[in-house]
Design a protein around this motif. Structure first.
Motif, mmCIF file in Angstrom:
data_model
loop_
_atom_site.group_PDB
_atom_site.id
_atom_site.type_symbol
_atom_site.label_atom_id
_atom_site.label_comp_id
_atom_site.label_asym_id
_atom_site.label_seq_id
_atom_site.Cartn_x
_atom_site.Cartn_y
_atom_site.Cartn_z
ATOM 1 N N VAL A 364 0.815 -1.223 0.000
ATOM 2 C CA VAL A 364 0.000 0.000 0.000
ATOM 3 C C VAL A 364 0.848 1.272 0.000
ATOM 4 C CG1 VAL A 364 -2.017 -1.112 1.003
ATOM 5 C CG2 VAL A 364 -0.404 0.015 2.535
ATOM 6 N N GLY A 365 2.082 1.154 -0.474
ATOM 7 C CA GLY A 365 2.926 2.335 -0.657
ATOM 8 C C GLY A 365 3.527 2.912 0.603
ATOM 9 N N ARG A 366 3.377 2.231 1.715
ATOM 10 C CA ARG A 366 3.848 2.823 2.981
ATOM 11 C C ARG A 366 5.134 2.144 3.448
ATOM 12 N NH1 ARG A 366 -0.342 4.440 7.535
ATOM 13 N NH2 ARG A 366 -0.620 6.093 5.994
ATOM 14 N N MET A 367 6.156 2.954 3.706
ATOM 15 C CA MET A 367 7.444 2.434 4.145
ATOM 16 C C MET A 367 7.866 3.164 5.414
ATOM 17 S SD MET A 367 11.036 2.243 1.954
ATOM 18 C CE MET A 367 10.661 0.775 1.008
ATOM 19 N N ARG A 426 1.457 -7.660 -4.751
ATOM 20 C CA ARG A 426 1.908 -6.715 -5.783
ATOM 21 C C ARG A 426 0.734 -6.032 -6.470
ATOM 22 N NH1 ARG A 426 5.503 -10.202 -9.760
ATOM 23 N NH2 ARG A 426 5.766 -8.307 -10.984
ATOM 24 N N GLY A 427 -0.435 -6.616 -6.336
ATOM 25 C CA GLY A 427 -1.612 -6.019 -6.979
ATOM 26 C C GLY A 427 -2.367 -5.042 -6.104
ATOM 27 N N SER A 428 -1.896 -4.838 -4.871
ATOM 28 C CA SER A 428 -2.651 -4.015 -3.917
ATOM 29 C C SER A 428 -2.288 -2.536 -4.014
ATOM 30 C CB SER A 428 -2.354 -4.476 -2.484
ATOM 31 O OG SER A 428 -2.944 -5.715 -2.241
ATOM 32 N N ILE A 429 -3.302 -1.722 -4.044
ATOM 33 C CA ILE A 429 -3.132 -0.275 -3.915
ATOM 34 C C ILE A 429 -4.194 0.206 -2.928
ATOM 35 C CG2 ILE A 429 -3.502 1.945 -5.088
ATOM 36 C CD1 ILE A 429 -2.142 0.874 -7.529
ATOM 37 N N ALA A 430 -3.824 1.137 -2.062
ATOM 38 C CA ALA A 430 -4.821 1.724 -1.157
ATOM 39 C C ALA A 430 -4.510 3.204 -0.955
ATOM 40 C CB ALA A 430 -4.829 1.003 0.187
ATOM 41 N N CYS A 431 -5.567 3.980 -0.811
ATOM 42 C CA CYS A 431 -5.410 5.413 -0.550
ATOM 43 C C CYS A 431 -5.177 5.638 0.949
ATOM 44 C CB CYS A 431 -6.649 6.165 -1.019
ATOM 45 S SG CYS A 431 -8.104 5.821 -0.010
ATOM 46 N N THR A 444 -8.525 2.242 5.191
ATOM 47 C CA THR A 444 -8.075 1.617 3.942
ATOM 48 C C THR A 444 -6.726 0.892 4.035
ATOM 49 O OG1 THR A 444 -7.149 3.744 3.293
ATOM 50 C CG2 THR A 444 -9.330 3.184 2.404
ATOM 51 N N LYS A 445 -5.672 1.610 4.402
ATOM 52 C CA LYS A 445 -4.333 1.015 4.238
ATOM 53 C C LYS A 445 -4.142 -0.246 5.089
ATOM 54 C CE LYS A 445 -1.430 4.764 2.470
ATOM 55 N NZ LYS A 445 -1.215 4.293 1.087
ATOM 56 N N ILE A 470 -6.062 -5.287 -7.048
ATOM 57 C CA ILE A 470 -7.158 -4.937 -6.144
ATOM 58 C C ILE A 470 -6.844 -3.551 -5.590
ATOM 59 C CG2 ILE A 470 -8.446 -5.550 -4.074
ATOM 60 C CD1 ILE A 470 -7.535 -8.458 -4.499
ATOM 61 N N HIS A 471 -7.674 -2.580 -5.933
ATOM 62 C CA HIS A 471 -7.429 -1.198 -5.502
ATOM 63 C C HIS A 471 -8.539 -0.772 -4.540
ATOM 64 C CE1 HIS A 471 -5.076 -0.150 -9.478
ATOM 65 N NE2 HIS A 471 -4.650 -1.262 -8.906
ATOM 66 N N LEU A 472 -8.139 -0.268 -3.398
ATOM 67 C CA LEU A 472 -9.100 0.134 -2.370
ATOM 68 C C LEU A 472 -9.061 1.644 -2.169
ATOM 69 C CD1 LEU A 472 -11.020 -0.089 0.023
ATOM 70 C CD2 LEU A 472 -9.153 -1.015 1.385
#
Lengths: 614, 128
Positions: A364-367, A426-431, A444-445, A470-472
């Motif tokens: 989910v883009g968070r590091m 790898r298919g996950s995206i979340a706002c 979401t995340k 899968i995008h949330l």
């Protein structure tokens, strides 16, 4: 007929906007949060956005999200370290996130970086640190040119057909801070793509430059008016204009000026370029651009490469595709073990020189801040120090020599940020979700992390399906780009056993490629704890009902919504969801005492909560 | 007394006197929105605001989770403006907003004519 009234936002913008906001911002920062007059909060928080600061949601007053725009997602050597240091020192709030800890950076779907819990009083120091290292928050939010996106391996890709990175960089340098373009009716999102895969996602931008050929010359076809927000998704529409790279600035600036002059400043719901294109049609936009905003004859569109697009095209790694990793399989080297770079840049892939780039999955883009610092060090040790951000919220370490690949891939950090993650990871995206955002309706995340973890452990993809997005998104603003996913999830509410609970609408079959399509919303308000079960059942039903070789997207395209809705069978499983309650009504969803009144905000400059006076 | 009313951030919340008053994401019981005797309405966004006397009203966009009807509401009361002597850090008196319990508009709300406008407006409605 009523009078045409400018909106409050337009009035505020007409008083102070753009570059000049900075002086006020610095003054407020110097004097502290309480120095912002109570009756000017709305105006100043609107203006601060232009400098990348977005006031966090109710319950978190006095804390800001800070967005750093990194053009084309490029973090030059040393810049990720700076981001990690800033996150570590300044992006610490009064409570920890149970999945991600106390300090972290978010990589966004527009190749930018977001930090949270930033205090106004710290802004001057943060700006100093960022700007002395070539980073800026300028125009990261607000009504102007936003961060320019593109293929994240532009300039590195072995098969790039147009040298797009200098074009994107020039647009950024030209239109960041240009007063003629600093106050537009609404945001202006630009994508510049030079690769064959179509991974610049031009179709969902206000302005898209996409690779094309005309009479043996390479350049770009121009599209305008794409976007996803507000239940009004639009694909960018062709302008029938071809530009060579050195004309991109003039035509892009002309279109931005056209939007400035003709965009709707009386109704912000109607202000985006997509609505102007709806109203005028592409031909009128072209004619107006020609007549009023450029001083040379526009060329008709060239031959595009859209039939070669593989990025998020719903076809999987098709034979003969122009993979970023083209050649990797043939050489039998380490890159051959990482198929699928044509759709998300994850894994090991050859560059145009003899080096490789390594795409790492960031859930989910968070590091975490400490991980940012460690990755920066690894990028420096094994590559050139450069790191890039993708539009799928992941990172790429570039310029790794073949001789260093094995050692880099053996680094423990890559256990958490894998070059070979499961398809669900790898298919996950979340706002951002209700953790910080005013718009979102659901958490979401953390939820998406838990979804991916459960799906990875319990569900197999049907044969031949290697990518599954899968995008949330927490609301219709669509920051997670749900409409272009295989499974689109959008925040809603419902009742379960009489109790109000967080729920998700489910859409299917969206994606980009030669024939982009938005997801069909086929199931409404599935309680969030039943969504993993719904996806499991959907995939099982798909495996059983698909025709020979039918991709998931084709399967959706070939069936009506009613049939598809029956294939989603929501049910409780072993998955558990700790965020079913109304997270929006908490001051912070993960706090032990999470009632709105339990939060410390607003926090004064001397660190003590400001006394409430009413 | 002036009390600026604004809908801000893509319709995410109602600002009253520069403070967040009501946000999206709640479930409201409404009459007259759909065929249901009482709609169970998810507030997905606000599209306008105004006042009727001291009553602050909004127009919202959302969905009834009982019957799936979605769309905009009529004007709905969400709170009242009350004078105050509470000192503020800025000059001038401003209204204090008392939110209705659970933000839920009173039963029967939503039945006003769709074209009826609030009697007065302070500040302007705002869309972002």
């Amino acid at each position: 007929m009523g009078l045409c009234m400018p909106t409050d936002v337009e009035e505020w913008k007409s008083e102070v906007y753009g570059q000049e906001i900075r002086d006020h911002l610095m003054e407020f920062a110097e004097e502290g949060w309480e120095s912002i007059p109570d009756d000017e909060h709305d105006a100043w928080f609107e203006r601060f956005k232009w400098w990348g600061l977005y006031h966090q949601r109710a319950g978190q007053e006095s804390y800001f999200m800070m967005r750093i725009g990194t053009p084309n997602g490029v973090l030059e050597p040393g810049q990720l370290e700076v981001v990690g240091e800033v996150a570590n020192e300044y992006a610490r709030g009064p409570a920890e996130n149970p999945e991600f800890g106390a300090a972290y950076a978010d990589f966004t779907t527009r190749q930018s970086i977001q930090l949270h819990w930033i205090r106004l009083e710290d802004v001057p120091e943060v700006f100093d640190k960022l700007e002395s290292n070539g980073l800026t928050t300028q125009q990261a939010c607000g009504d102007s040119w936003r961060n320019i996106v593109g293929c994240p391996v532009a300039g590195k890709d072995a098969n790039e057909v147009v040298d797009a990175l200098p074009v994107a960089e020039n647009l950024n340098e030209t239109f960041k801070g240009d007063e003629d373009h600093s106050n537009l009716p609404r945001k202006w999102k630009v994508s510049v793509t030079g690769c064959r895969e179509g991974c610049g996602q031009g179709d969902i931008n206000d302005l898209a430059l996409e690779p094309a050929e005309k009479n043996g010359r390479m350049g770009f076809n121009v599209r305008v008016g794409g976007g996803l927000a507000r239940n009004e998704p639009r694909l960018a529409r062709g302008l029938d204009v071809f530009v060579e790279p050195d004309q991109a600035e003039a035509v892009s600036g002309g279109l931005s000026a056209l939007f400035r002059e003709y965009g709707d400043r009386e109704n912000r719901y109607n202000a985006r370029m997509k609505f102007l294109v709806d109203e005028w049609g592409a031909q009128e936009v072209r004619e107006t651009l020609q007549e009023e905003f450029v001083d040379f004859e526009l060329e008709r569109a060239g031959e595009d490469l859209r039939d070669q697009y593989t990025y998020n095209a719903g076809t999987g790694p098709a034979a003969g595709s122009h993979d970023h990793a083209d050649g990797a399989a043939a050489d039998g080297g380490v890159a051959a073990q990482y198929p699928g770079g044509d759709h998300d840049h994850i894994g090991v892939h050859p560059q145009g020189d003899d080096n490789f780039y390594v795409g790492l999955n960031v859930m989910v883009g968070r590091m975490g801040a400490a991980d940012c610092l460690e990755l920066a060090e690894l990028a420096d040790d094994y590559g050139s120090g450069e790191v890039r951000l993708t539009q799928r919220q992941n990172v790429i370490v570039t310029d790794v020599p073949e001789s260093e690949l094995d050692a880099f891939l053996a680094e423990p950090l890559l256990d958490d940020y894998a070059p070979d993650p499961s398809p669900f990871e790898r298919g996950s995206i979340a706002c951002t979700g209700t953790e910080f955002c005013s718009l979102s309706i659901v958490e979401t995340k953390n939820r998406q992390v838990r979804f991916a973890r459960w799906l990875k452990g319990n569900v197999d993809l049907p044969d031949g399906i290697e990518e599954f997005h899968i995008h949330l998104s927490g609301c219709t603003a669509s920051c997670a780009q749900p409409q272009i996913a295989d499974v689109s999830l959008r925040g809603m509410k419902t009742r379960k056993n009489g109790e109000a609970v967080e729920a998700l609408d489910i859409g299917l079959g969206g994606g980009l490629g030669e024939d982009p399509r938005f997801a069909d919303w086929v199931a409404q308000r599935v309680p969030a704890d039943e969504v993993p079960g719904a996806i499991e059942n959907l995939l099982a039903n798909f495996a059983e009902a698909r025709e020979d070789g039918e991709s998931f997207r084709e399967f959706v395209e070939n069936r009506d919504e009613e049939t598809l809705a029956e294939l989603i069978e929501p049910e409780e499983t072993s998955y558990t969801d700790p965020y079913m309650h109304n997270t929006k009504l908490t001051w912070y969803p993960y706090a032990e005492e999470d009632d709105m009144d339990d939060g410390p905000a607003p926090v004064a400059s001397d660190d003590y909560p400001v006394e409430s006076d009413d | 007394m002036t009390a600026p009313l604004r809908v801000l951030d893509d319709g995410a919340w109602l600002s009253v006197s520069d403070s967040r008053a009501v946000g999206v994401g709640e479930l409201w019981r409404l009459s007259g929105f759909c065929e249901c005797e009482q709609a169970d309405f998810v507030v997905e966004g606000f599209t306008g605001t105004g006042v009727d006397g001291r009553t602050v009203e909004v127009r919202a966009y959302g969905t009834c989770i009982v019957c799936n009807e979605e769309g905009p509401t009529d004007w709905l009361p969400v709170g009242r403006l009350v004078d105050t002597d509470t000192p503020r850090r800025t000059d001038g008196e401003r209204g204090v907003f008392h939110k209705l319990a659970n933000s839920a508009p009173a039963a029967g709300a939503g039945s006003r004519g769709a074209t009826e406008q609030p009697a007065t407006r302070s500040g302007s409605s705002e869309n972002l």
